[in-house]
Design a protein around this motif. Sequence first.
Motif, PDB file in Angstrom:
ATOM      1  N   GLY A  70     -36.586  -8.461 -14.210  1.00 54.99           N
ATOM      2  CA  GLY A  70     -36.761  -8.014 -15.590  1.00 54.99           C
ATOM      3  C   GLY A  70     -35.548  -8.267 -16.445  1.00 54.99           C
ATOM      4  N   GLN A  87     -38.509  -4.017 -17.028  1.00 50.89           N
ATOM      5  CA  GLN A  87     -38.798  -4.096 -15.591  1.00 50.89           C
ATOM      6  C   GLN A  87     -40.164  -4.756 -15.489  1.00 50.89           C
ATOM      7  OE1 GLN A  87     -38.245  -0.320 -13.635  1.00 50.89           O
ATOM      8  NE2 GLN A  87     -36.037  -0.623 -13.635  1.00 50.89           N
ATOM      9  N   HIS A  88     -40.152  -6.040 -15.257  1.00 55.27           N
ATOM     10  CA  HIS A  88     -41.349  -6.864 -15.375  1.00 55.27           C
ATOM     11  C   HIS A  88     -42.212  -6.856 -14.108  1.00 55.27           C
ATOM     12  CE1 HIS A  88     -43.318 -10.015 -17.817  1.00 55.27           C
ATOM     13  NE2 HIS A  88     -43.774 -10.404 -16.633  1.00 55.27           N
ATOM     14  N   SER A 105     -46.172  -4.980 -17.231  1.00 49.36           N
ATOM     15  CA  SER A 105     -45.392  -5.722 -18.220  1.00 49.36           C
ATOM     16  C   SER A 105     -46.268  -6.093 -19.418  1.00 49.36           C
ATOM     17  CB  SER A 105     -44.814  -6.984 -17.587  1.00 49.36           C
ATOM     18  OG  SER A 105     -45.856  -7.818 -17.142  1.00 49.36           O
TER      19      SER A 105
END
Length: 143
Positions: A70, A87-88, A105
């Motif tokens: 992320g 925070q992907h 995401s």
Amino acid sequence: MSATILLILRVLLAASLYAFIGLAFYLIWRDLQQQTLPSASRLPPTLTLVHITDEEPVHLSFTTQEIVIGRDPSCDFRLEDSTVSAQHSRLTFRRGHWWIEDLRSTNGTSLNQEPVTTPMVIASGDELRCGQITLMVTIGESS
């Protein structure tokens, strides 16, 4: 005569029952011994992520069991791109495989051009896409 045969059958039945119980205890003991082996044998294989940029490819290798991708500075693999969430996505090693999951995401995560909606197993040579950023995955080999 029949009393002797009956006695022999009883002894054989008792002996086979004790043998079965002994075998069961032995298998349980062996299984417990295998579970207490050092955790070094359960370390995940090295995971290398390659981000192809205009300048030079960025190679990062990981040996931990969890990797967060992320924009946030606390992420293990940090990507500076507006299409990548703080925070992907998360990579975890469990059940002998590396797994990818999207962390809700904004622009989504895809694995080999397929959207990641549930945790999916990844393999060496797979292509991950976080927003508009493409990452190549290598497992078990240093690049």
